[in-house]
Design a protein around this motif. Structure first.
Motif, PDB file in Angstrom:
ATOM      1  N   HIS A 134      16.557   6.927  -1.998  1.00  0.00           N
ATOM      2  CA  HIS A 134      16.180   8.305  -2.336  1.00  0.00           C
ATOM      3  C   HIS A 134      14.883   8.723  -1.639  1.00  0.00           C
ATOM      4  O   HIS A 134      14.082   9.466  -2.194  1.00  0.00           O
ATOM      5  N   ILE A 135      14.705   8.223  -0.414  1.00  0.00           N
ATOM      6  CA  ILE A 135      13.566   8.588   0.427  1.00  0.00           C
ATOM      7  C   ILE A 135      14.140   9.444   1.560  1.00  0.00           C
ATOM      8  O   ILE A 135      15.174   9.087   2.128  1.00  0.00           O
ATOM      9  N   PRO A 136      13.500  10.575   1.888  1.00  0.00           N
ATOM     10  CA  PRO A 136      14.038  11.427   2.961  1.00  0.00           C
ATOM     11  C   PRO A 136      14.244  10.650   4.263  1.00  0.00           C
ATOM     12  O   PRO A 136      13.410   9.811   4.636  1.00  0.00           O
ATOM     13  N   ALA A 137      15.350  10.922   4.942  1.00  0.00           N
ATOM     14  CA  ALA A 137      15.715  10.199   6.174  1.00  0.00           C
ATOM     15  C   ALA A 137      14.602  10.172   7.226  1.00  0.00           C
ATOM     16  O   ALA A 137      14.351   9.122   7.809  1.00  0.00           O
ATOM     17  N   PRO A 138      13.918  11.306   7.486  1.00  0.00           N
ATOM     18  CA  PRO A 138      12.837  11.242   8.493  1.00  0.00           C
ATOM     19  C   PRO A 138      11.732  10.252   8.094  1.00  0.00           C
ATOM     20  O   PRO A 138      11.196   9.552   8.948  1.00  0.00           O
ATOM     21  N   SER A 139      11.425  10.181   6.801  1.00  0.00           N
ATOM     22  CA  SER A 139      10.409   9.235   6.322  1.00  0.00           C
ATOM     23  C   SER A 139      10.894   7.803   6.505  1.00  0.00           C
ATOM     24  O   SER A 139      10.130   6.930   6.927  1.00  0.00           O
ATOM     25  N   VAL A 140      12.155   7.557   6.184  1.00  0.00           N
ATOM     26  CA  VAL A 140      12.723   6.216   6.342  1.00  0.00           C
ATOM     27  C   VAL A 140      12.640   5.789   7.809  1.00  0.00           C
ATOM     28  O   VAL A 140      12.219   4.668   8.112  1.00  0.00           O
ATOM     29  N   LYS A 141      12.997   6.682   8.721  1.00  0.00           N
ATOM     30  CA  LYS A 141      12.969   6.348  10.145  1.00  0.00           C
ATOM     31  C   LYS A 141      11.548   6.023  10.600  1.00  0.00           C
ATOM     32  O   LYS A 141      11.332   5.072  11.362  1.00  0.00           O
ATOM     33  N   LYS A 142      10.581   6.790  10.124  1.00  0.00           N
ATOM     34  CA  LYS A 142       9.173   6.555  10.477  1.00  0.00           C
ATOM     35  C   LYS A 142       8.710   5.207   9.928  1.00  0.00           C
ATOM     36  O   LYS A 142       8.074   4.419  10.627  1.00  0.00           O
ATOM     37  N   ILE A 143       9.036   4.930   8.671  1.00  0.00           N
ATOM     38  CA  ILE A 143       8.626   3.674   8.031  1.00  0.00           C
ATOM     39  C   ILE A 143       9.286   2.483   8.724  1.00  0.00           C
ATOM     40  O   ILE A 143       8.633   1.467   8.988  1.00  0.00           O
ATOM     41  N   LEU A 144      10.576   2.591   9.038  1.00  0.00           N
ATOM     42  CA  LEU A 144      11.261   1.497   9.737  1.00  0.00           C
ATOM     43  C   LEU A 144      10.606   1.242  11.100  1.00  0.00           C
ATOM     44  O   LEU A 144      10.421   0.089  11.492  1.00  0.00           O
ATOM     45  N   ALA A 145      10.237   2.308  11.798  1.00  0.00           N
ATOM     46  CA  ALA A 145       9.576   2.162  13.103  1.00  0.00           C
ATOM     47  C   ALA A 145       8.230   1.450  12.944  1.00  0.00           C
ATOM     48  O   ALA A 145       7.887   0.553  13.730  1.00  0.00           O
ATOM     49  N   GLU A 146       7.457   1.834  11.911  1.00  0.00           N
ATOM     50  CA  GLU A 146       6.168   1.182  11.646  1.00  0.00           C
ATOM     51  C   GLU A 146       6.362  -0.299  11.323  1.00  0.00           C
ATOM     52  O   GLU A 146       5.599  -1.146  11.788  1.00  0.00           O
ATOM     53  N   ARG A 194       9.870  -0.416  -1.243  1.00  0.00           N
ATOM     54  CA  ARG A 194      11.252  -0.161  -1.656  1.00  0.00           C
ATOM     55  C   ARG A 194      12.241  -0.486  -0.524  1.00  0.00           C
ATOM     56  O   ARG A 194      13.290  -1.084  -0.760  1.00  0.00           O
ATOM     57  N   ILE A 195      11.891  -0.092   0.695  1.00  0.00           N
ATOM     58  CA  ILE A 195      12.770  -0.351   1.838  1.00  0.00           C
ATOM     59  C   ILE A 195      12.917  -1.857   2.069  1.00  0.00           C
ATOM     60  O   ILE A 195      14.023  -2.347   2.294  1.00  0.00           O
ATOM     61  N   VAL A 196      11.820  -2.603   1.985  1.00  0.00           N
ATOM     62  CA  VAL A 196      11.890  -4.062   2.145  1.00  0.00           C
ATOM     63  C   VAL A 196      12.779  -4.663   1.058  1.00  0.00           C
ATOM     64  O   VAL A 196      13.631  -5.506   1.339  1.00  0.00           O
ATOM     65  N   GLN A 197      12.607  -4.193  -0.176  1.00  0.00           N
ATOM     66  CA  GLN A 197      13.412  -4.711  -1.284  1.00  0.00           C
ATOM     67  C   GLN A 197      14.897  -4.418  -1.082  1.00  0.00           C
ATOM     68  O   GLN A 197      15.748  -5.286  -1.308  1.00  0.00           O
ATOM     69  N   ILE A 198      15.224  -3.216  -0.662  1.00  0.00           N
ATOM     70  CA  ILE A 198      16.631  -2.835  -0.463  1.00  0.00           C
ATOM     71  C   ILE A 198      17.265  -3.633   0.671  1.00  0.00           C
ATOM     72  O   ILE A 198      18.375  -4.154   0.535  1.00  0.00           O
ATOM     73  N   LEU A 199      16.565  -3.751   1.800  1.00  0.00           N
ATOM     74  CA  LEU A 199      17.123  -4.513   2.914  1.00  0.00           C
ATOM     75  C   LEU A 199      17.252  -5.988   2.540  1.00  0.00           C
ATOM     76  O   LEU A 199      18.172  -6.666   2.986  1.00  0.00           O
ATOM     77  N   GLY A 200      16.338  -6.463   1.705  1.00  0.00           N
ATOM     78  CA  GLY A 200      16.414  -7.853   1.258  1.00  0.00           C
ATOM     79  C   GLY A 200      17.572  -8.100   0.310  1.00  0.00           C
ATOM     80  O   GLY A 200      18.267  -9.110   0.412  1.00  0.00           O
ATOM     81  N   SER A 201      17.816  -7.167  -0.591  1.00  0.00           N
ATOM     82  CA  SER A 201      18.868  -7.380  -1.591  1.00  0.00           C
ATOM     83  C   SER A 201      20.252  -6.967  -1.103  1.00  0.00           C
ATOM     84  O   SER A 201      21.247  -7.619  -1.403  1.00  0.00           O
ATOM     85  N   LYS A 202      20.336  -5.902  -0.321  1.00  0.00           N
ATOM     86  CA  LYS A 202      21.641  -5.388   0.095  1.00  0.00           C
ATOM     87  C   LYS A 202      22.022  -5.763   1.524  1.00  0.00           C
ATOM     88  O   LYS A 202      23.156  -5.576   1.931  1.00  0.00           O
ATOM     89  N   GLY A 203      21.061  -6.260   2.290  1.00  0.00           N
ATOM     90  CA  GLY A 203      21.359  -6.651   3.669  1.00  0.00           C
ATOM     91  C   GLY A 203      21.201  -5.498   4.647  1.00  0.00           C
ATOM     92  O   GLY A 203      20.668  -4.449   4.313  1.00  0.00           O
ATOM     93  N   LYS A 204      21.689  -5.715   5.849  1.00  0.00           N
ATOM     94  CA  LYS A 204      21.509  -4.752   6.940  1.00  0.00           C
ATOM     95  C   LYS A 204      22.265  -3.460   6.680  1.00  0.00           C
ATOM     96  O   LYS A 204      23.341  -3.479   6.092  1.00  0.00           O
ATOM     97  N   MET A 205      21.652  -2.354   7.111  1.00  0.00           N
ATOM     98  CA  MET A 205      22.309  -1.049   6.978  1.00  0.00           C
ATOM     99  C   MET A 205      21.677  -0.025   7.910  1.00  0.00           C
ATOM    100  O   MET A 205      20.584  -0.242   8.424  1.00  0.00           O
ATOM    101  N   GLY A 229       0.811  -1.215   0.000  1.00  0.00           N
ATOM    102  CA  GLY A 229       0.000   0.000   0.000  1.00  0.00           C
ATOM    103  C   GLY A 229       0.847   1.269   0.000  1.00  0.00           C
ATOM    104  O   GLY A 229       0.322   2.372  -0.112  1.00  0.00           O
ATOM    105  N   ASN A 230       2.147   1.109   0.133  1.00  0.00           N
ATOM    106  CA  ASN A 230       3.040   2.259   0.192  1.00  0.00           C
ATOM    107  C   ASN A 230       4.331   1.902  -0.540  1.00  0.00           C
ATOM    108  O   ASN A 230       5.064   1.016  -0.104  1.00  0.00           O
ATOM    109  N   LYS A 231       4.594   2.569  -1.644  1.00  0.00           N
ATOM    110  CA  LYS A 231       5.771   2.258  -2.476  1.00  0.00           C
ATOM    111  C   LYS A 231       7.082   2.430  -1.709  1.00  0.00           C
ATOM    112  O   LYS A 231       8.053   1.733  -1.967  1.00  0.00           O
ATOM    113  N   GLN A 232       7.111   3.373  -0.764  1.00  0.00           N
ATOM    114  CA  GLN A 232       8.330   3.577   0.016  1.00  0.00           C
ATOM    115  C   GLN A 232       8.596   2.377   0.930  1.00  0.00           C
ATOM    116  O   GLN A 232       9.725   1.924   1.047  1.00  0.00           O
ATOM    117  N   ARG A 233       7.542   1.845   1.555  1.00  0.00           N
ATOM    118  CA  ARG A 233       7.707   0.647   2.385  1.00  0.00           C
ATOM    119  C   ARG A 233       8.217  -0.507   1.533  1.00  0.00           C
ATOM    120  O   ARG A 233       9.136  -1.235   1.932  1.00  0.00           O
TER     121      ARG A 233
END
Length: 84
Positions: free
Chosen positions: A41-53, A20-31, A14-18
């Motif tokens: 290319h997602i703003p850091a505050p958004s990434v932090k919020k999405i990771l928390a969710e 994308r984050i799952v895909q990146i962590l899956g392909s590139k590993g932990k970071m 339901g959210n392209k940013q979510r």
């Protein structure tokens, strides 16, 4: 369990940013979250919020500032690849 998977897939897809984050962590590993932001290319505050969710749903886990997929997160990433 299938109902849970469908609900979680809906949450992620339901959210392209979510997604994308799952895909990146899956392909590139932990970071670090800042690196996730840079790579996706997602703003850091958004990434932090999405990771928390996603952490609330046990899809990602943070350890010493490094984020990675949990077992459930890896299942979601595999399912995204199938549907992709």
């Amino acid at each position: 369990m299938a109902d849970d998977m469908d609900a979680i897939m809906g949450f992620i897809m339901g959210n392209k940013q979510r997604e994308r984050i799952v895909q990146i962590l899956g392909s590139k590993g932990k970071m670090e979250s800042d690196k996730v932001a840079k790579v996706t290319h997602i703003p850091a505050p958004s990434v932090k919020k999405i990771l928390a969710e996603m952490a609330e749903r046990d899809l990602v886990r943070e350890e010493n500032g490094i984020w990675g997929l949990t077992g459930a997160g890896e299942e979601i990433e595999k399912e995204l690849k199938k549907r992709g």
